[in-house]
Write an enzyme that holds these catalytic residues in place. Structure first.
Site, PDB file in Angstrom:
ATOM      1  N   ASP A  72       0.819  -1.217   0.000  1.00  0.00           N
ATOM      2  CA  ASP A  72       0.000   0.000   0.000  1.00  0.00           C
ATOM      3  C   ASP A  72       0.852   1.267   0.000  1.00  0.00           C
ATOM      4  OD1 ASP A  72       0.863  -0.395   2.610  1.00  0.00           O
ATOM      5  OD2 ASP A  72      -1.118  -0.899   3.372  1.00  0.00           O
ATOM      6  N   ASP A 141      -7.657  -3.027  14.098  1.00  0.00           N
ATOM      7  CA  ASP A 141      -9.038  -3.334  13.692  1.00  0.00           C
ATOM      8  C   ASP A 141      -9.105  -4.558  12.779  1.00  0.00           C
ATOM      9  OD1 ASP A 141      -7.897  -2.397  11.387  1.00  0.00           O
ATOM     10  OD2 ASP A 141      -9.284  -0.726  11.085  1.00  0.00           O
ATOM     11  N   HIS A 143      -7.354  -5.118  10.035  1.00  0.00           N
ATOM     12  CA  HIS A 143      -7.137  -4.936   8.597  1.00  0.00           C
ATOM     13  C   HIS A 143      -5.864  -5.630   8.125  1.00  0.00           C
ATOM     14  CE1 HIS A 143      -5.070  -0.791   9.464  1.00  0.00           C
ATOM     15  NE2 HIS A 143      -4.154  -1.713   9.367  1.00  0.00           N
ATOM     16  N   GLU A 148      -9.718  -2.033   5.241  1.00  0.00           N
ATOM     17  CA  GLU A 148     -10.374  -1.695   6.497  1.00  0.00           C
ATOM     18  C   GLU A 148     -11.639  -2.545   6.676  1.00  0.00           C
ATOM     19  OE1 GLU A 148      -8.538  -0.019   8.287  1.00  0.00           O
ATOM     20  OE2 GLU A 148      -8.236   2.060   7.712  1.00  0.00           O
TER      21      GLU A 148
HETATM   22  P1  PGA Z   1       1.954  -1.651  12.508  1.00  0.00           P
HETATM   23  O1  PGA Z   1       0.769  -1.559  11.469  1.00  0.00           O
HETATM   24  O2  PGA Z   1       2.897  -2.674  11.965  1.00  0.00           O
HETATM   25  O3  PGA Z   1       2.588  -0.303  12.531  1.00  0.00           O
HETATM   26  O4  PGA Z   1       1.355  -2.056  13.803  1.00  0.00           O
HETATM   27  C1  PGA Z   1       0.235  -2.735  10.971  1.00  0.00           C
HETATM   28  C2  PGA Z   1      -0.982  -2.433  10.127  1.00  0.00           C
HETATM   29  O5  PGA Z   1      -1.641  -1.409  10.350  1.00  0.00           O
HETATM   30  O6  PGA Z   1      -1.287  -3.247   9.247  1.00  0.00           O
END
Ligand code: PGA
Length: 264
Positions: A72, A141, A143, A148
């Site tokens: 992404d 959450d 994702h 999302e």
């Molecule tokens: P993080 O993010 O590795 O910074 O916890 C993971 C994500 O949001 O997929």
């Protein structure tokens, strides 16, 4: 799915790096075709990237015949912005490994036609031969990439709107201001991730525990998009003791027993 539990994020990250390196070498031993790897950003993969960089420097693995696609990128953030995923990937991985520049693919969040950019990305993945392995993290959450809650499990690369929760979580990189976090991103879809021959999901820390438990034990649901891993024939979760803390005791024992049996 398989669940590998390590004591902490460092050990889990190193395990993932060694797993990826072993898969690169396994393919290189039987074919000249490149190894196609999906990659995440975020705090989660940092130990894995550091270990891969160490292994490349030590001559233990090479990325010369690896093609990568990042999952992404923010929309509208200049590439040279320190928090763009372009900057992140170069700083934390690409500047330290021997992957040819032309093998690196990251969505262009400033493309004049974002939809065309997404379609071209999917096409480039197909032309590369499809993913051998996709590594990802998970959001609080649930994702996977920026898919999302309520993203279709059949989704492909597209422009997505970030939830307020995600903007708040990511505001730690933007001076603590959720409004400074871009409102939109481009993201591979759930189906893009699941198209990989293998999917390796990393989750560390107690903040991920609820999302991880529902991904593992809950129903497969667009509410928690990483739960789609349940349908994948070769899904692996690598987590630490803190992140696995919300699953049932019997689930925990099962994963530990399977790993012990396989290592016997
Ligand atoms: P993080 O993010 O590795 O910074 O916890 C993971 C994500 O949001 O997929």
């Amino acid at each position: 799915m398989k669940v590998i539990i390590r004591n902490n994020a460092k050990e889990g990250g190193v395990w993932a790096a060694h797993y990826i390196a072993s898969k690169i070498k396994e393919k290189a031993a039987v074919t000249d075709k490149p190894f196609v790897l999906g990659l995440p950003t975020g705090s989660t993969p940092l130990n894995t990237y550091a270990e891969l960089a160490r292994m490349v420097a030590a001559g233990e693995v090479s990325f010369k015949n690896v093609i990568t696609f990042n999952m992404d990128e923010y929309v509208g953030l200049p590439e040279e912005h320190p928090e763009s995923y372009h900057s992140f990937m170069h700083k934390n991985l690409f500047d330290h490994i021997d992957e040819p520049k032309e093998n690196i693919h990251i969505l262009n969040g400033n493309a004049p036609d974002l939809n065309a950019e997404c379609a071209a990305y999917e096409q480039a993945i197909v032309e590369a031969g499809g993913f051998d392995l996709f590594m990802g993290g998970i959001g609080e959450d649930g994702h996977i990439a920026f898919n999302e809650p309520f993203s279709p499990l059949e989704s492909r690369t597209r422009v997505v709107t970030l939830t307020q929760d995600t903007r708040e979580v990511n505001s730690r990189f933007f001076g603590g201001n959720p409004e400074a976090v871009p409102a939109q991103a481009m993201s591979v879809g759930v189906a893009t991730v699941l198209s990989a021959k293998e999917v390796l999901i990393l989750a560390f820390g107690s903040k991920k525990a609820r999302a991880l438990a529902s991904a593992i034990e809950g129903p497969m649901s667009h509410y928690n998009t990483v739960s789609a891993l349940q349908s994948h024939p070769a899904g692996i979760i690598v987590c630490d003791e803190a992140a696995i803390g919300e699953v049932k005791v019997n689930s925990y024992r099962y994963f530990k027993a399977v790993e012990a049996a396989e290592n016997r």
